[in-house]
Design a protein around this motif. Structure first.
Motif, mmCIF file in Angstrom:
data_model
loop_
_atom_site.group_PDB
_atom_site.id
_atom_site.type_symbol
_atom_site.label_atom_id
_atom_site.label_comp_id
_atom_site.label_asym_id
_atom_site.label_seq_id
_atom_site.Cartn_x
_atom_site.Cartn_y
_atom_site.Cartn_z
ATOM 1 N N GLY B 171 0.807 -1.205 0.000
ATOM 2 C CA GLY B 171 0.000 0.000 0.000
ATOM 3 C C GLY B 171 0.846 1.263 0.000
ATOM 4 N N ARG B 172 0.338 2.285 -0.653
ATOM 5 C CA ARG B 172 0.974 3.598 -0.579
ATOM 6 C C ARG B 172 -0.112 4.584 -0.192
ATOM 7 N N VAL B 173 0.132 5.351 0.843
ATOM 8 C CA VAL B 173 -0.896 6.268 1.331
ATOM 9 C C VAL B 173 -1.090 7.408 0.344
ATOM 10 N N GLU B 174 -2.339 7.647 -0.031
ATOM 11 C CA GLU B 174 -2.665 8.742 -0.935
ATOM 12 C C GLU B 174 -3.748 9.598 -0.299
ATOM 13 N N ALA B 175 -4.190 10.565 -1.045
ATOM 14 C CA ALA B 175 -5.174 11.507 -0.506
ATOM 15 C C ALA B 175 -6.415 10.785 0.006
ATOM 16 N N ARG B 179 -3.517 3.228 -1.583
ATOM 17 C CA ARG B 179 -3.529 2.738 -2.945
ATOM 18 C C ARG B 179 -2.619 1.529 -3.087
ATOM 19 N N ILE B 180 -3.101 0.497 -3.765
ATOM 20 C CA ILE B 180 -2.251 -0.656 -4.029
ATOM 21 C C ILE B 180 -1.265 -0.293 -5.112
ATOM 22 N N ASP B 181 0.011 -0.454 -4.766
ATOM 23 C CA ASP B 181 1.067 0.231 -5.475
ATOM 24 C C ASP B 181 1.562 -0.471 -6.730
ATOM 25 N N THR B 221 -7.885 1.331 -4.496
ATOM 26 C CA THR B 221 -7.530 2.109 -3.315
ATOM 27 C C THR B 221 -8.475 1.756 -2.182
ATOM 28 N N VAL B 222 -7.905 1.407 -1.048
ATOM 29 C CA VAL B 222 -8.720 1.109 0.128
ATOM 30 C C VAL B 222 -9.008 2.419 0.846
#
Lengths: 236, 236
Positions: B171-175, B179-181, B221-222
DNA sequence: CCCTTTCTTTGCGCTTGGTCAAAGTGGCGC
DNA sequence: GCGCCACTTTGACCAAGCGCAAAGAAAGGG
């Protein structure tokens, strides 16, 4: 004296196991002096899910069933332990506890080592380390096989595969076919294949009608392995 | 010269990997001199199912998808390889060939060693052997988790678990959430959970309606991990 | 030897989720 | 900028196999 005798017996019993292949006799002897043998009766528990992993084990004789209980109370049979198998090596998985419960299906003999020995044993016996890794690797392979089956095959094929594997790993040739050499219930088979005992019972009944197997209370004999294999892999 | 430089870069990159923990710097340096780095582009194949296992690998950067094709042509995704993971060590499973195909999902960097080095590497680096065994052990644990889920849980819970695991591992943290990267299709998720892309699509649509996730072409995106976790484990 | 327990069998209705079909959509190459 | 291709969505239908229920049979214990 008695203990020394036990150990002596053990060495002759374990020398030819794949796990100890290519190990120096002296190293093996040293290893076995640390081992504790134990006899377990049918139904006895060798270790329990969630308990601190205080020892790792080798099955010398008999059969064990290893099962897990899910948080919501469902049982799953993880695997059957056959003679010569290493099991309960939670340490290798970097776990503090046992992930499942090991229960004797028949009278069995296990030997155990204190888990604190694990790292030293592996570091001092590179040959054993490689063998142990292969053992775990094969187990991983089996798990993937089951995953693949669960993902792609309908219940009947999965059960057929499971029964064939049991016959191969734990079969004893008898008059009418290959008998699975330890008491196994429909429930057990259901837990191995991700279905219900009802479905397993129906399938076995149907197969019995076709002369493929012979059932019984906690009993199962494969009469026509070829025929079963045709159900397991239709096109081959 | 160029090669020497590559190796130097590699060491600083790998020194902190769990796999090499507690290894002597000299041993690690020696190990890395035998390694060959390789860049792979999205869609490129690192090794193919059934091919002779000539090398084992470490993923330095990127993501790979490892999948198997069943004899009857069905695909199953075995796992996602994340940076720092060892993979393709068929030798540890005592197999002559690779059991699956490893394909880059994004541009990736792998390093490889000739498989003939495996036994020597393990024998000469007991610490690495233990770490490698733990790696395999954890993989076994994951496989059992998936087996347990496949056996006892309905599709929705399995998919929820799979998505949560992906978000955690990749995961990458987004707004709007995590998001699965790497690019992942509904088909991929279906292959990971033993269902069809149709069902996955339906589930994700429904979840999107509830504000739990945000979908998109090869994108996921979770948004509400808590909510998803409630689907994955209803009672907890 | 009987009674209890555990395991097995079988029937029936119903739900989950797979199959088939077809339309929609974003992205990429040319 | 257009068109193709891969991916996604959605609907309708259907069947595998699960849940529920209940009866039958084999072991085992007292």
């Amino acid at each position: 004296m008695l203990k020394a005798q036990n150990v002596a017996i053990d060495i002759s019993l374990v020398r030819n196991l794949p796990l100890f292949r290519q190990m120096e006799p002296a190293a093996l002897a040293r290893l076995m002096t640390r081992a504790t043998p134990r006899r377990v009766l049918p139904g006895d528990i060798v270790f329990e899910q969630g308990a601190e992993a205080a020892a790792f084990y080798l099955l010398l004789h008999g059969r064990l069933k290893v099962s897990q209980v899910t948080p919501d109370g469902q049982q799953v049979m993880v695997r059957v332990v056959h003679p010569g198998d290493l099991f309960g090596f939670a340490r290798a998985l970097a776990r503090p506890d046992y992930p499942g419960t090991a229960r004797a299906a028949v009278e069995s003999i296990v030997v155990s080592w204190p888990m604190t020995d694990w790292d030293a044993v592996v570091e001092n016996n590179p040959r054993l380390a490689i063998n142990a890794m292969q053992t775990i690797g094969q187990r991983l392979d089996e798990a993937h096989t089951r995953l693949r089956e669960m993902s792609t095959q309908e219940v009947e094929r999965r059960v057929a595969h499971a029964v064939l594997r049991l016959a191969e790993k734990a079969g004893r040739v008898e008059a009418t076919g290959t008998r699975i050499d330890f008491p196994i219930t429909r429930q057990d088979i259901a837990e191995m294949t991700g279905t219900t005992l009802h479905t397993v019972s129906r399938l076995l009944s149907s197969w019995e009608g076709q002369g493929l197997v012979e059932g019984g209370r906690q009993k199962l004999t494969v009469v026509d392995a070829e025929g079963l294999a045709r159900i397991a892999d239709p096109e081959s």
